[in-house]
Design an enzyme around this catalytic site. Structure first.
Site, PDB file in Angstrom:
ATOM      1  N   HIS B 131       0.579  12.761  -3.724  1.00  0.00           N
ATOM      2  CA  HIS B 131       1.130  13.796  -3.119  1.00  0.00           C
ATOM      3  C   HIS B 131       0.585  13.954  -1.813  1.00  0.00           C
ATOM      4  O   HIS B 131      -0.296  13.443  -1.398  1.00  0.00           O
ATOM      5  CB  HIS B 131       0.263  15.236  -4.043  1.00  0.00           C
ATOM      6  CG  HIS B 131       0.842  16.482  -3.786  1.00  0.00           C
ATOM      7  ND1 HIS B 131       0.587  17.157  -2.703  1.00  0.00           N
ATOM      8  CD2 HIS B 131       1.748  17.216  -4.404  1.00  0.00           C
ATOM      9  CE1 HIS B 131       1.317  18.331  -2.600  1.00  0.00           C
ATOM     10  NE2 HIS B 131       2.175  18.458  -3.697  1.00  0.00           N
ATOM     11  N   ASP B 209      -7.772  13.301  -7.183  1.00  0.00           N
ATOM     12  CA  ASP B 209      -7.110  14.419  -7.026  1.00  0.00           C
ATOM     13  C   ASP B 209      -6.687  14.561  -8.300  1.00  0.00           C
ATOM     14  O   ASP B 209      -5.892  14.410  -8.953  1.00  0.00           O
ATOM     15  CB  ASP B 209      -6.075  14.305  -6.255  1.00  0.00           C
ATOM     16  CG  ASP B 209      -4.888  15.297  -6.203  1.00  0.00           C
ATOM     17  OD1 ASP B 209      -5.210  16.410  -6.625  1.00  0.00           O
ATOM     18  OD2 ASP B 209      -3.844  15.046  -5.456  1.00  0.00           O
ATOM     19  N   GLN B 212      -3.201  18.016 -11.193  1.00  0.00           N
ATOM     20  CA  GLN B 212      -2.237  17.957 -12.362  1.00  0.00           C
ATOM     21  C   GLN B 212      -3.150  17.616 -13.789  1.00  0.00           C
ATOM     22  O   GLN B 212      -2.904  18.296 -14.720  1.00  0.00           O
ATOM     23  CB  GLN B 212      -1.157  16.983 -12.241  1.00  0.00           C
ATOM     24  CG  GLN B 212      -0.357  16.932 -11.020  1.00  0.00           C
ATOM     25  CD  GLN B 212       0.671  18.347 -11.352  1.00  0.00           C
ATOM     26  OE1 GLN B 212       0.750  18.726 -12.438  1.00  0.00           O
ATOM     27  NE2 GLN B 212       1.220  18.689 -10.439  1.00  0.00           N
ATOM     28  N   LYS B 235      -2.237  26.062 -10.660  1.00  0.00           N
ATOM     29  CA  LYS B 235      -1.580  25.197 -11.697  1.00  0.00           C
ATOM     30  C   LYS B 235      -2.334  25.422 -13.162  1.00  0.00           C
ATOM     31  O   LYS B 235      -1.925  24.885 -14.057  1.00  0.00           O
ATOM     32  CB  LYS B 235      -1.789  23.843 -11.281  1.00  0.00           C
ATOM     33  CG  LYS B 235      -0.877  23.397 -10.122  1.00  0.00           C
ATOM     34  CD  LYS B 235      -0.653  21.949  -9.706  1.00  0.00           C
ATOM     35  CE  LYS B 235      -0.428  21.935  -8.189  1.00  0.00           C
ATOM     36  NZ  LYS B 235       1.173  21.728  -8.104  1.00  0.00           N
ATOM     37  N   CYS B 373       7.092  16.539  -2.620  1.00  0.00           N
ATOM     38  CA  CYS B 373       5.908  16.328  -1.892  1.00  0.00           C
ATOM     39  C   CYS B 373       5.263  15.026  -1.976  1.00  0.00           C
ATOM     40  O   CYS B 373       4.050  14.701  -1.992  1.00  0.00           O
ATOM     41  CB  CYS B 373       4.723  17.322  -2.025  1.00  0.00           C
ATOM     42  SG  CYS B 373       5.303  18.822  -1.751  1.00  0.00           S
TER      43      CYS B 373
HETATM   44  C1  PLP Z   1      -1.059  15.902  -7.528  1.00  0.00           C
HETATM   45  C2  PLP Z   1      -1.288  17.030  -6.647  1.00  0.00           C
HETATM   46  N1  PLP Z   1      -2.024  17.073  -5.381  1.00  0.00           N
HETATM   47  C3  PLP Z   1      -2.088  18.281  -4.785  1.00  0.00           C
HETATM   48  C4  PLP Z   1      -1.618  19.263  -4.857  1.00  0.00           C
HETATM   49  C5  PLP Z   1      -1.642  20.295  -3.891  1.00  0.00           C
HETATM   50  O1  PLP Z   1      -1.865  21.332  -4.527  1.00  0.00           O
HETATM   51  P1  PLP Z   1      -1.957  22.599  -3.739  1.00  0.00           P
HETATM   52  O2  PLP Z   1      -0.739  22.885  -3.201  1.00  0.00           O
HETATM   53  O3  PLP Z   1      -2.287  23.851  -4.670  1.00  0.00           O
HETATM   54  O4  PLP Z   1      -3.009  22.483  -2.644  1.00  0.00           O
HETATM   55  C6  PLP Z   1      -0.468  19.368  -5.997  1.00  0.00           C
HETATM   56  C7  PLP Z   1       0.401  20.341  -6.207  1.00  0.00           C
HETATM   57  O5  PLP Z   1       1.537  20.685  -5.483  1.00  0.00           O
HETATM   58  C8  PLP Z   1      -0.453  18.029  -6.750  1.00  0.00           C
HETATM   59  O6  PLP Z   1       0.528  18.192  -7.846  1.00  0.00           O
END
Ligand code: PLP
Lengths: 145, 415
Positions: B131, B209, B212, B235, B373
């Site tokens: 991401h 990370d 998910q 999430k 993203c």
């Molecule tokens: C794999 C992953 N990493 C990071 C994020 C970032 O999360 P957040 O926007 O809540 O910081 C997301 C969600 O969009 C994600 O799916």
């Protein structure tokens, strides 16, 4: 299925088989518009002569709204003067961005019939840029001469 | 809530569970809402909504500062949420849990703070399926600190290429690996324990990370032996504005602060400040107090449903989706990872994903469309965008059937 008024028959038809795809024969200018949010990309190829836009063709990678909007733009601006085309671009964008309802605008905007197909976008604001992208690119193309 | 002792949610259990999510009974464009965008953000159960409102109604003040009753109650609730998260992740101690505003901030904290300890010539290793949140902070670090940024490739199926991963680690220059525990586009669950072991044997630390992954599987950071682990509250059936960084204590202690301000100091003069012990060192300013408490409630709620149940239910949904969706003419599923969580990205002939999403929306179905993203991943897959359906504990097989049927009609409309 509820297809919603957004996908007017003319929009679906033009997105499936655009009438003005390709490049202009005696190209005098080109421009590109991209929407980083969705990766849509419009490439315009333009033949401008003293009395106006002689030819306008496009290569568009994008959603149905974007392809149809580019194609219908090509159809409407061909033969118009540069000032006329820019004025139309402004009116089209203003019409989509304004808060007034579609019904109020029909007359006031005085837009060519084909462009009215995009009026339902007013209630799908997340998709507005799909329709305005080619017009922004056209503005760029016409600015540079 | 009472759920039967089988390994999957019965019809009655599922409708009881859905009844706890008020938003699921809404209609959209006159159709019952079918919410298949939980990977972007999950809906919230009543207990979270009510618990947060109740705190603001009855026991709210700033924390760690007031010498009064209200402040003490708020502080207790906030710190209890920290303990809850520590237990949830299997952390060694509650001081290893730092509250941030989201996963993005947690990763940026590590990139900035731990990143400042990485020397020019050393490297950070990420993967092709990150991401942007786990990519851009490392690019920024690279450009700031003159380090190397390496990218481990994935296979066409969407699995991490472990041989390449190993080769990228082999010169011993990688200081930190930062890799997803589950891809938000492909659903790939990465073999985290192996990745950690391989990173450690090459002398690297590793950040996972888990944005998910924690939603769908039980995660234990000590069993994984991870050095850093991040996730985001919204999430996980919790509120927005709260995220978590788990960090191994000795690493956190060696790291400089990320942001300066109130609460993160032990003493301040105009000449010099000294830092508070962890976790306070990394929590400058008034934190997301009510949101942290909301996250604690969300975790309690998930535990009450049970991770075995959640996993089994979502595995069944994913299997069902992978059976019915490919039957839709022209539909192709993106990726075929060995281990997939409840995320399915797809394309349908040349119908643009945004048109798919708009038409699904007109029929009450919410999916995500776009690059999710993860632009470099899209480029790797040779795509500009996909549509994505993602599942949560409240998703039903029927909803997936309605998705498939609606997709069929959308295709007919365009072809
Ligand atoms: C794999 C992953 N990493 C990071 C994020 C970032 O999360 P957040 O926007 O809540 O910081 C997301 C969600 O969009 C994600 O799916």
């Amino acid at each position: 299925m509820d297809a919603c008024s957004l996908y007017d028959a003319v929009i679906v038809a033009r997105s499936r088989s655009p009438q003005y795809a390709g490049t202009a024969k005696a190209e005098t200018a080109r421009a590109q518009g991209t929407n980083p949010l969705c990766g849509d990309r419009v490439r315009l190829s333009l033949c401008e002569e003293r009395d106006g836009i002689r030819d306008l063709r496009h290569e568009t990678r994008g959603c149905a709204i974007c392809i149809a909007s580019t194609d219908l733009m090509a159809e409407t601006v061909m033969g118009r003067t540069k000032a006329d085309a820019l004025e139309l671009a402004r009116r089209f964008t203003d019409m989509l961005n304004s808060q007034s309802s579609a019904a109020d605008l029909d007359d006031e905007a005085g837009l060519p019939g084909a462009l009215q197909a995009f009026l339902p976008l007013k209630t799908h604001r997340s998709r507005l840029r799909c329709a305005t992208l080619p017009w922004t690119a056209l503005g760029e193309a016409l600015k540079h001469d | 809530m009472s759920i039967s002792e089988t390994d999957s949610l019965s019809h009655a259990d599922l409708s009881h569970l859905r009844g706890q999510f008020p938003i699921l009974s809404q209609t959209v464009h006159g159709k019952p809402l079918i919410f298949l965008d939980s990977a972007a953000s999950a809906q919230k159960p009543d207990v979270v909504i009510d618990g947060m409102a109740e705190m603001m109604r009855s026991q709210y003040a700033n924390i760690h500062r007031g010498l009064h009753w209200m402040s003490e109650r708020s502080t207790e609730a906030y710190e209890a949420a920290r303990s809850r998260v520590a237990e949830f992740l299997g952390a060694g101690s509650r001081e290893e849990i730092i509250f941030t505003h989201n996963s993005t901030e947690a990763i940026n904290l590590v990139a900035y703070s731990y990143g400042s300890l990485i020397r020019p010539g050393q490297a950070v290793l990420i993967s092709e399926m990150e991401h942007h949140a786990n990519l851009v902070p490392w690019q920024m670090l690279r450009d700031r600190a003159g380090i190397d940024l390496r990218v481990a490739p994935i296979s066409d199926d969407g699995d991490l290429d472990l041989d390449a991963y190993s080769a990228l680690l082999s010169d011993g220059k990688v200081a930190l690996v930062a890799i997803t525990h589950m891809s938000n586009v492909l659903g790939t669950v990465t073999p985290a324990a192996r990745l950690v072991e391989m990173a450690h044997s090459a002398g690297a630390k590793i950040l996972l990370d888990g944005s998910q992954a924690v939603v769908h599987r039980r995660v234990n950071v000590r069993e994984l032996d991870a050095d850093f682990y991040t996730f985001t509250g919204h999430k996980l059936y919790g509120p927005t504005g709260i995220g978590v960084l788990y960090g191994r204590r000795e690493l956190l202690e060696a790291m400089p602060p990320f942001m300066g301000g109130g609460d993160m100091i032990s003493s301040v003069t105009f000449e010099k400040s000294t830092w508070a012990p962890v976790p306070a060192k990394f929590e400058a300013g008034t934190p997301a107090i009510v949101e942290a408490v909301g996250l604690g409630i969300a975790i309690d709620w998930m535990e009450s449903v049970g991770f075995d149940m959640i996993e089994a239910h979502e595995a069944a949904l994913t299997k069902h989706a992978l059976r019915v969706l490919p039957d839709v003419p022209g539909l192709s599923i993106v990726g075929k990872p060995k281990d997939r969580g409840g995320v399915v990205s797809f394309t349908m002939d040349d119908v643009h994903p945004h048109d798919i999403a708009t038409l699904l929306d007109r029929n009450g179905i919410a999916v995500r469309a776009g690059h999710h993203c993860a632009e470099p991943l899209m480029r790797r897959l040779g795509l500009t965008a996909t549509a994505r359906a993602s599942f949560a504990v409240y998703t039903t097989e029927h909803e997936i059937d309605v998705l498939a049927a609606t997709l069929r009609r959308i295709r007919q409309f365009f072809v």
